[in-house]
Design a protein around this motif. Structure first.
Motif, PDB file in Angstrom:
ATOM      1  N   LEU A 392     -49.082  -8.170 -16.151  1.00  0.00           N
ATOM      2  CA  LEU A 392     -48.334  -7.544 -15.061  1.00  0.00           C
ATOM      3  C   LEU A 392     -46.832  -7.685 -15.294  1.00  0.00           C
ATOM      4  CD1 LEU A 392     -48.387  -6.140 -12.300  1.00  0.00           C
ATOM      5  CD2 LEU A 392     -48.492  -8.402 -11.237  1.00  0.00           C
ATOM      6  N   LEU A 393     -46.410  -8.830 -15.796  1.00  0.00           N
ATOM      7  CA  LEU A 393     -44.998  -9.056 -16.091  1.00  0.00           C
ATOM      8  C   LEU A 393     -44.485  -8.074 -17.138  1.00  0.00           C
ATOM      9  CD1 LEU A 393     -42.585 -10.990 -15.493  1.00  0.00           C
ATOM     10  CD2 LEU A 393     -43.322 -12.294 -17.497  1.00  0.00           C
ATOM     11  N   LEU A 394     -45.292  -7.799 -18.161  1.00  0.00           N
ATOM     12  CA  LEU A 394     -44.884  -6.833 -19.191  1.00  0.00           C
ATOM     13  C   LEU A 394     -44.791  -5.419 -18.619  1.00  0.00           C
ATOM     14  CD1 LEU A 394     -46.868  -7.988 -22.371  1.00  0.00           C
ATOM     15  CD2 LEU A 394     -44.437  -8.285 -21.866  1.00  0.00           C
ATOM     16  N   VAL A 395     -45.674  -5.084 -17.680  1.00  0.00           N
ATOM     17  CA  VAL A 395     -45.600  -3.770 -17.033  1.00  0.00           C
ATOM     18  C   VAL A 395     -44.297  -3.651 -16.248  1.00  0.00           C
ATOM     19  CG1 VAL A 395     -46.641  -2.269 -15.297  1.00  0.00           C
ATOM     20  CG2 VAL A 395     -48.096  -3.473 -16.933  1.00  0.00           C
ATOM     21  N   VAL A 396     -43.951  -4.698 -15.508  1.00  0.00           N
ATOM     22  CA  VAL A 396     -42.711  -4.685 -14.734  1.00  0.00           C
ATOM     23  C   VAL A 396     -41.501  -4.661 -15.677  1.00  0.00           C
ATOM     24  CG1 VAL A 396     -41.298  -5.972 -13.091  1.00  0.00           C
ATOM     25  CG2 VAL A 396     -43.771  -5.837 -12.773  1.00  0.00           C
ATOM     26  N   ALA A 397     -41.568  -5.451 -16.751  1.00  0.00           N
ATOM     27  CA  ALA A 397     -40.449  -5.494 -17.708  1.00  0.00           C
ATOM     28  C   ALA A 397     -40.262  -4.161 -18.409  1.00  0.00           C
ATOM     29  CB  ALA A 397     -40.680  -6.597 -18.731  1.00  0.00           C
ATOM     30  N   ALA A 412     -39.659  -9.810 -21.793  1.00  0.00           N
ATOM     31  CA  ALA A 412     -40.726  -9.233 -22.606  1.00  0.00           C
ATOM     32  C   ALA A 412     -40.998 -10.083 -23.842  1.00  0.00           C
ATOM     33  CB  ALA A 412     -40.363  -7.803 -23.010  1.00  0.00           C
ATOM     34  N   LEU A 413     -39.931 -10.575 -24.480  1.00  0.00           N
ATOM     35  CA  LEU A 413     -40.110 -11.380 -25.690  1.00  0.00           C
ATOM     36  C   LEU A 413     -40.833 -12.691 -25.374  1.00  0.00           C
ATOM     37  CD1 LEU A 413     -39.493 -11.780 -28.714  1.00  0.00           C
ATOM     38  CD2 LEU A 413     -37.358 -12.907 -28.026  1.00  0.00           C
ATOM     39  N   ILE A 414     -40.372 -13.403 -24.354  1.00  0.00           N
ATOM     40  CA  ILE A 414     -41.009 -14.677 -24.008  1.00  0.00           C
ATOM     41  C   ILE A 414     -42.430 -14.454 -23.524  1.00  0.00           C
ATOM     42  CG2 ILE A 414     -40.896 -16.645 -22.427  1.00  0.00           C
ATOM     43  CD1 ILE A 414     -37.838 -16.343 -22.484  1.00  0.00           C
ATOM     44  N   GLY A 415     -42.623 -13.429 -22.689  1.00  0.00           N
ATOM     45  CA  GLY A 415     -43.964 -13.124 -22.195  1.00  0.00           C
ATOM     46  C   GLY A 415     -44.918 -12.771 -23.310  1.00  0.00           C
ATOM     47  N   ALA A 416     -44.447 -11.961 -24.271  1.00  0.00           N
ATOM     48  CA  ALA A 416     -45.305 -11.566 -25.392  1.00  0.00           C
ATOM     49  C   ALA A 416     -45.645 -12.763 -26.269  1.00  0.00           C
ATOM     50  CB  ALA A 416     -44.622 -10.478 -26.211  1.00  0.00           C
TER      51      ALA A 416
END
Length: 865
Positions: A392-397, A412-416
């Motif tokens: 969900l965070l990547l979708v928002v980012a 996006a980088l940290i989440g990925a």
């Protein structure tokens, strides 16, 4: 009905229309979501006898040769798609380097096919790319129109021909009599043939004053072949993935074309669910639903996801400087780099959806058995749950990535990276980890593209993004129901924590996603509460005046009025002046100051408008700003043309200036004299100027205007030189001059004359001013804009231009469009286009209404003149 009742009803109707236009995006998003939810429910019921294991078995049973053939047909389809753009450019008479066109078209279709909604659509990418390559907004609009219409006509023609050829078979599948199918196909083909015949020689169709030039026979034939090849290749991608069946390829082509059409019309992102529903409804009697589902999943991966991954790989390759420096590749590589944010944003959205979907499907038992030997259950459960939230965070980012925010890049980088680690902790998800690794590498390679220092938390999601998130969550919910169809629900499922219990894990992940998404949606919907920024302080206005005097745009002196809000760049060396009316935040003209800071100022202004619940618009901007506006997803609509006189060449000699010269000489014979009064001397004549101004307003039955025009206010008039025309020692006309220290440009603002002034006084005033400025060393004179001037009504001009051109020709009862241009044409100026940049056509109409209110001083000011 009384006139008063009619007026009340009319007012209510206009308010309702305005309310609908204001919230249309939310209404359309809600409608698309409703359509998708109904389709999803239909798909769930349609697959009542299918089990998840059956779909996996169908996927594993697909031969590698079929997958290779599907990839080949995908490549052929995208090759044809590139020629859509090439033919469109040929149709409008523009030639661009083919590598740049190929990169633009490929990325536009890779992104547009995958997400299918406004913020990341192929049209937005074309505006960004082609504006960088020198195409005017009208030309880009014609390219998009050509591509859209040619695909639509091609789809109609191919489906009609296929249906006509195999009508009995299609009738049996769709449950419609073959006679009516043939009648419909013949009707469609006849209509298309009529259009083809009408445009066989590039003839124009005239309809109520509008002229539309159809492509000639050669262009139409070539484009039909391209469209037919594209649709046939795309249909073959799915056809080769289907199991052995007695459904022939022509029959399947007809069903496929109908499914694509319904998917496009639904406005659901990527036609998700709608396309599958039509295919399953059309072929379920001939092919098992479980096999169809497996083939459809592979089709989505190969035709939609694979090109996006390939585009990402190409983006990585273009970052290799040695390759990018080769002739013919450099321009395409540079263009790919500029489109990187849109591509990476799409990939972030795709990977976020992948992580969400993976949280509701079971992990293979062999992987769980392996993990259970090395990791404790809490770590597996935690990785599974948090991985879904990272999705969900990547979708928002993704939205922030599309806006080139450095904060979104870090998120996006940290989440990925975290999701990459979790891919091994929650399951041995090698494919998922590989895609995340590609995403991480792409982010690192394109770090320079995300250079905007802005907070991701301040970016409220719009209706399209909220609808996309909702579609993803509804899809995840339907997948969960489908996978665990045979699992009876019980409250105990929520707190069951075991390696072998997959349903509870999926339920908890989906609940966490629903809660998080609801919070994000509420914050996004509540945050853009309409608010207005404050007007400038005296210190800010003095700072803006100092910036104005050091640059070349004379019109920027309108900042002295103090009626416009100011947005400064971080350095304080540039600014945007703007007004707010309704939900429109309207920037006046180009930014003022350092040109290298303009692009970032555009981003700042659009972000501020969105954060304040408004729509951003740029009014009367020059072609210089078009690429920056395209980068933020705004479209340009032509407003008219600005008249610029080259003072170095201005001289009232020759036949071209005969009328102007006669007016000037007549003014001299009548006793008119001109003098330029500098600011320190204006106070002595201020009362006389006020008298002339008041007489002029009374004679024209009008009031002072603001925003894009100055008003007679003492402080404003005293701040600038004034050109004064006297007759027998009495002031009969004047004009305030706007100049800067660079002497690059000069213009006038307030132009007032007494009713007793001789005929031709304004010609004398302007001619005298131009002679004075030329002697003072000024380089050009800005005569102002001629509204709707230069609007095309010929050929395949955009609807906006044709409407403006018609109003220019026949709108004299509303405004003296032709007369104003004719007056400016006396000075033989150079005409330069001016534009309105907004998100879409409806926003353009609303923004122009709000501009009118800003200029007129509100609704009352407009009504009372």
């Amino acid at each position: 009905m009384s006139d008063e009742s009619f007026a009340v009803n009319e007012d209510r109707s206009s308010r309702f229309v305005r309310l609908f236009l204001t919230y249309r995006l939310y209404l359309l998003a809600a409608a698309s979501l409703l359509v998708f939810a109904l389709v999803a429910l239909g798909l769930y019921r349609l697959t009542a006898e299918v089990r998840y294991e059956d779909v996996l078995a169908a996927l594993s049973a697909t031969a590698w040769s079929a997958i290779a053939m599907a990839m080949l047909f995908t490549g052929l389809s995208f090759l044809a798609l590139i020629f859509y753009d090439a033919n469109a450019l040929d149709h409008i008479g523009r030639r661009l380097p083919f590598p740049a066109v190929a990169v633009t078209a490929f990325m536009a279709y890779a992104v547009g096919n995958t997400v299918g909604f406004g913020p990341l659509s192929g049209g937005a990418i074309r505006f960004r790319a082609y504006s960088r390559l020198g195409l005017a907004p009208g030309e880009i609009a014609r390219v998009i129109a050509f591509v859209t219409l040619s695909f639509g006509f091609g789809l109609l023609a191919v489906s009609a021909l296929a249906t006509l050829a195999v009508a009995p078979r299609v009738a049996g599948i769709l449950g419609i009599e073959s006679f009516w199918l043939r009648i419909l196909s013949v009707f469609v083909l006849a209509a298309l043939a009529a259009v083809f015949y009408a445009g066989r020689k590039g003839h124009a169709i005239n309809l109520k004053g509008f002229s539309l030039r159809l492509p000639d026979s050669r262009t139409t034939s070539r484009q039909f072949l391209v469209s037919a090849f594209d649709i046939a290749a795309a249909a073959s991608v799915l056809y080769v993935l289907l199991p052995d069946t007695h459904v022939g390829w022509p029959t399947f082509l007809a069903v496929y074309a109908v499914a694509i059409g319904f998917g496009v019309l639904s406005h659901v992102p990527a036609g998700l669910g709608v396309f599958e529903a039509v295919i399953m409804a059309g072929l379920s009697n001939a092919i098992g639903i479980d096999q169809l589902l497996g083939s459809l999943v592979l089709y989505r991966l190969i035709y939609y996801v694979l090109p996006l991954l390939l585009a990402t790989g190409l983006l990585l390759i273009t970052e290799m400087r040695q390759l990018a420096m080769r002739p013919g590749v450099a321009e395409a590589a540079q263009l790919a780099g500029r489109l990187a944010p849109a591509l990476i944003s799409t990939l972030s959205l795709l990977l976020g959806a992948m992580l969400i979907f993976s949280s509701v499907v079971p992990t293979p038992g062999s992987d769980l058995d392996f993990i259970s030997n090395y990791l404790p259950l809490p770590i597996v459960e935690g990785a599974h749950f948090l991985s879904s939230l990272i999705g969900l965070l990547l979708v928002v980012a993704a939205r922030g990535l599309g806006q080139r925010l450095d904060g979104a890049w870090w998120v996006a980088l940290i989440g990925a990276c975290v999701a990459f680690a979790f891919a091994f902790l929650k399951a041995i998800a090698l494919f998922e980890a590989a895609l995340l690794a590609l995403f991480i590498l792409t982010l690192l390679a394109n770090r320079r593209a995300f250079d905007r220092h802005s907070s991701l938390l301040r970016q409220a999601l719009g209706p399209s993004w909220l609808a996309a998130i909702a579609v993803i969550l509804v899809t995840a919910f339907v997948i969960l129901l489908f996978v665990y169809r045979d699992t009876d629900y019980a409250h105990e499922l929520w707190w069951q924590f075991e390696f072998s219990e997959e349903a509870p894990r999926g339920l908890r992940a989906l609940l966490g996603l629903a809660i998080a998404a609801s919070v994000i949606a509420l914050l996004s919907l509540l945050r853009p509460a309409h608010y207005r920024t404050q007007g400038p302080t005296e210190a800010e206005r003095e700072q803006a005046v100092a910036v104005t005097m050091g640059q070349d745009m004379a019109d920027a002196n309108l900042v002295r009025m103090g009626d416009k809000r100011l947005l400064f760049s971080p350095s304080g060396k540039s600014y945007i002046m703007y007004g707010i009316h309704g939900r429109s935040w309207i920037a006046l003209a180009d930014p003022v100051g350092r040109e290298e800071e303009f692009a970032e100022l555009v981003w700042q202004f659009v972000g501020a408008a969105r954060a304040g619940g408004g729509r951003a618009a740029f009014y009367q901007i020059s072609p210089v700003l078009l690429s920056a506006c395209a980068d933020v997803g705004l479209r340009a609509f032509k407003l008219g043309e600005l008249a610029l006189v080259d003072l170095a060449r201005f001289e009232m000699k020759g036949s071209g200036f005969a009328n102007l010269r006669q007016s000037y000489n007549r003014g001299l014979r009548d006793g008119l004299t001109l003098s330029i009064v500098l600011p320190d001397g204006v106070h002595a004549i201020l009362s006389d100027l006020r008298t002339v101004s008041g007489d002029w307003l009374a004679h024209h039955n009008t009031k002072e205007k603001t925003f894009s025009l100055g008003a007679f206010e003492d402080a404003y008039v005293l701040s600038q030189p004034v050109a004064v025309v006297r007759l027998a020692g009495r002031i009969v006309a004047f004009a305030t001059l706007m100049v800067t220290d660079t002497k690059a440009e000069a213009t006038v603002d307030l132009m007032r004359f007494s009713p007793e002034a001789p005929k031709g006084t304004m010609d004398f005033l302007f001619a005298s001013i131009l002679e004075y400025l030329r002697g003072e060393g000024y380089r050009q004179f800005n005569l102002g804009m001629a509204p709707l001037s230069g609007m095309a009504r010929r050929e395949a001009a955009p609807v906006w231009d044709r409407l403006g051109g018609t109003l220019f020709e026949h709108g004299e009862r509303f405004y003296n469009f032709k007369g104003l241009r004719a007056f400016k044409a006396k000075f033989h100026p150079r005409w330069e286009p001016r534009y309105l940049a907004v998100s879409n056509g409806t926003s353009a109409a609303l923004a122009l209404m709000d501009v009118t209110f800003l200029i007129g001083g509100g609704v009352k000011g407009v009504i009372s003149k």
